[in-house]
Design an enzyme around this catalytic site. Structure first.
Site, short mmCIF file in Angstrom:
data_model
loop_
_atom_site.label_atom_id
_atom_site.label_comp_id
_atom_site.label_asym_id
_atom_site.label_seq_id
_atom_site.Cartn_x
_atom_site.Cartn_y
_atom_site.Cartn_z
N ASP A 173 17.84 10.26 7.84
CA ASP A 173 16.89 8.85 8.32
C ASP A 173 17.15 9.06 9.92
OD1 ASP A 173 15.86 6.50 8.97
OD2 ASP A 173 16.06 5.99 6.66
N ARG A 233 3.51 8.50 1.52
CA ARG A 233 2.00 8.92 1.86
C ARG A 233 1.79 10.13 1.94
NH1 ARG A 233 1.76 4.25 1.20
NH2 ARG A 233 1.07 2.46 2.35
N ASP A 257 2.49 10.93 -5.81
CA ASP A 257 1.77 9.87 -6.29
C ASP A 257 0.69 9.49 -5.14
OD1 ASP A 257 1.42 7.49 -7.93
OD2 ASP A 257 2.10 6.35 -6.32
N GLU A 262 -6.64 11.27 -0.33
CA GLU A 262 -6.79 10.46 -1.56
C GLU A 262 -7.76 9.28 -1.52
OE1 GLU A 262 -2.54 8.75 -2.02
OE2 GLU A 262 -3.68 6.59 -1.37
N HIS A 294 -1.68 7.25 -7.07
CA HIS A 294 -1.20 6.05 -6.20
C HIS A 294 -0.83 4.86 -6.95
CE1 HIS A 294 -0.73 5.08 -1.65
NE2 HIS A 294 0.26 4.31 -2.49
#
Ligand code: NAD
Length: 329
Positions: A173, A233, A257, A262, A294
């Site tokens: 991160d 995303r 997902d 999309e 999603h």
């Protein structure tokens, strides 16, 4: 306040009606918000939008010309909003920063378990009276190394669950989360995480820096046969590169997902139509790929939190209070 809500489904209406109790005057529009549908919001001071609504400069200009001053996102992510343009037009953008990090983290774990133990294949086999186990071999999660990219609210929840399985946790991160350090997570640089992990899960936002974070070069750093999970995303992954990675065996499992393109297909029932997205069709054809549309956020708890926070954000704006959930550009 008069609110034009876009991309509305039956479930949005149910949860918003229950939380609103006629506080705000909401008009539910089914279409996705784009420059073509933006005129529907004329004379609505607030527009409520979801993840695949297009709040680019063109759409924002039309909304502003129709006197919209507030964009209330019913999502945490705001990568679909041109923030500098919104600021230039004098618009407030508010969001729901945390509705249920558990919902998304638990779904990511669901993808891990499905792919590892091949539950998607086992389910159809048993329904077909095929009780053979060949091809269903999994591995113990206990002892596996899990790399988490982005250790914010969702990444931390995911880490807690995976730690419960007895996994070794690595993280990358730009900011080290003290709660994750306390859990004993080892922060490393991205290339090291990619090279050491058996499972990689993406939980960072989509920004200019993270666009196609998974690409030909980074896939080459993966441990061969890695499991890659994306509930964040779609554009974090270069889909064409991922397909090559699956074909070469460098990616052993892919659970997503979210998908780069999309917006054209997700949230709609297209079962009676011909799908024209060849990349998506190819991706679907691999047995070691599991795709959900999603739905990671889609729990009762999350929908309650999304509606109550969005309405509280609108209360703040209407009453001229500063809103803690305002997105600053
Ligand atoms: P968060 O803001 O709490 O955490 C995001 C973390 O990513 C932060 O710790 C941040 O420092 C880190 N980060 C930022 N840039 C980075 C970079 N370049 N490399 C690595 N890490 C970076 O957000 P959250 O609530 O945990 O949500 C994470 C993402 O999940 C959201 O941005 C959204 O895109 C996605 N999401 C998906 C669903 C779904 O239904 N699939 C639902 C909600 C959120």
């Amino acid at each position: 306040m008069k609110v034009a809500m876009f991309s509305t489904k039956r479930y949005d209406r149910t949860f918003f009606d229950a939380a609103n109790r006629d506080r705000h005057e909401i008009t539910y529009f089914e279409p996705r918000l784009t420059a073509s549908t933006a005129p529907l919001a004329e004379r609505y001071p607030a527009v409520c939008a979801f993840i695949n609504d297009e709040l680019d400069a063109a759409t924002l200009k039309i909304l502003a010309a129709g006197n919209t001053r507030t964009i209330a996102l019913r999502s945490a992510g705001f990568n679909n909003v041109d923030l500098p343009e919104a600021k230039a037009l004098g618009m407030n953008v508010v969001r729901v920063p945390a509705y249920s990090p558990y919902a998304v983290a638990e779904h990511a774990v669901g993808l891990v378990l499905t792919l590892n133990r091949k539950l998607h294949r086992a389910y159809s086999r048993v329904r077909d009276d095929n009780f053979a186990l060949d091809g269903l071999l999994g591995f113990d999660l206990h002892g596996a190394t899990v790399g988490i990219v982005g250790t914010g609210k969702i990444g931390r929840c995911f880490a807690c669950i995976m730690q419960g399985f007895g996994c070794k946790l690595l993280a990358y991160d730009v900011y080290q989360n003290p709660e994750c350090l306390e859990m004993g997570i080892e922060y490393v640089e991205l290339p090291e995480l990619l090279g050491r992990s058996d499972i990689i899960s993406l939980h960072c936002p989509l920004t200019e820096n993270t666009h196609h974070l998974v690409n030909d070069e980074t896939i080459a750093l993966f441990k061969p046969g890695v499991m890659l999970i994306n509930t964040s995303r779609g554009a974090l992954i270069d889909t064409a590169a991922a397909i090559q990675g699956i074909k070469s065996g460098q990616i052993g499992y892919l659970g997503i997902d979210v998908y780069e393109r999309e917006a054209d297909i997700f949230f709609e029932d297209l079962s009676d139509e011909v799908l024209h997205d060849d990349v998506f069709q190819l991706l679907q054809s691999f047995s070691n790929v599991v795709i959900t549309a999603h739905q990671a956020f889609f729990t009762r708890n999350a929908l309650e939190a999304i509606s109550s926070t969005t309405l509280a954000n609108l209360d703040d704006i209407e009453q001229g209070r500063s809103c803690a959930n305002e997105v600053k550009s």
